[in-house]
Design a protein around this motif. Structure first.
Motif: not given
Length: 213
Positions: A193-213
């Protein structure tokens, strides 16, 4: 070099026909999930058991069935949203799709293993959740291939990036869920049921990607 690239990216398979085939295989895989439960109902009925007895005896099977059904549906929805804008499929992309389908078709077997084996069977958990991790990896590979070959589709680059982040999130959360299931047997497959957190983790990864980019 140009001739090789042209041959590779030429539409060797029709996208619509391939999508129809994939939809059919996924539908069959989802249907197969119910077969072990159907057999267990017949066994309880022949033995003169009750519905309550069946529900109590097959709780783990029911949980794994619902989880697998929802997860396959989730993978299919991700795939459908991506391939509705794919116009051509090369042989390399087709093999990636075949690998993705292999993990989907295998999941009913992995689900049956979880329902039949003891809750303390760690290998069953590894096989079950590992199958889902493999599906997410193939999904990630497909998106990366499409990003490298924009001539095959009409998906926006931003949509592909978001999808890649979603696949990475899925792999990460499945790995965490498997670790929790192995280390805390009392939680077991409920860790998925941790998979329910997928949208939150996705947003976090996108933010990290923008910052590193």
């Amino acid at each position: 070099m140009a001739a090789t690239e042209e041959a590779e990216t030429r539409g060797l398979f029709g996208a619509e026909r391939a999508s129809a085939f994939i939809d059919a295989v996924v539908a069959i895989a989802m249907t197969l999930l119910i077969l072990p439960l159907m057999e267990s109902v017949s066994d309880i009925g022949d033995a003169g058991g009750t519905t309550l007895h069946w529900l109590a005896e097959h709780e783990q099977q029911l949980v794994s069935f619902v989880l697998s059904f929802v997860i396959i549906a989730m993978f299919w929805m991700f795939h459908h949203r991506l391939f509705v804008l794919v116009e051509a499929i090369t042989s390399r992309l087709m093999w990636l799709l075949v690998g993705w389908l292999l993990t989907i078709v295998w999941l009913p077997v992995a689900t049956a293993i979880t329902g039949a084996m003891d809750e303390g069977d760690d290998l069953a958990k590894i096989v079950y959740v590992g199958s889902m991790i493999a599906t997410a990896f193939f999904s990630l590979a497909i998106r990366l291939y499409l990003r490298r070959h924009p001539q095959l589709h009409r998906n926006a680059a931003t949509a592909l990036t978001a999808g890649i982040a979603a696949d990475l999130s899925t792999v990460l959360l499945f790995a965490i869920a498997l670790t929790v299931a192995l280390l805390v047997p009392a939680i077991g497959y409920y860790a998925l049921f941790l998979m329910l957190l997928t949208p939150l983790v996705q947003k976090l990864l996108l933010r990290l990607g923008r910052r590193s980019g």
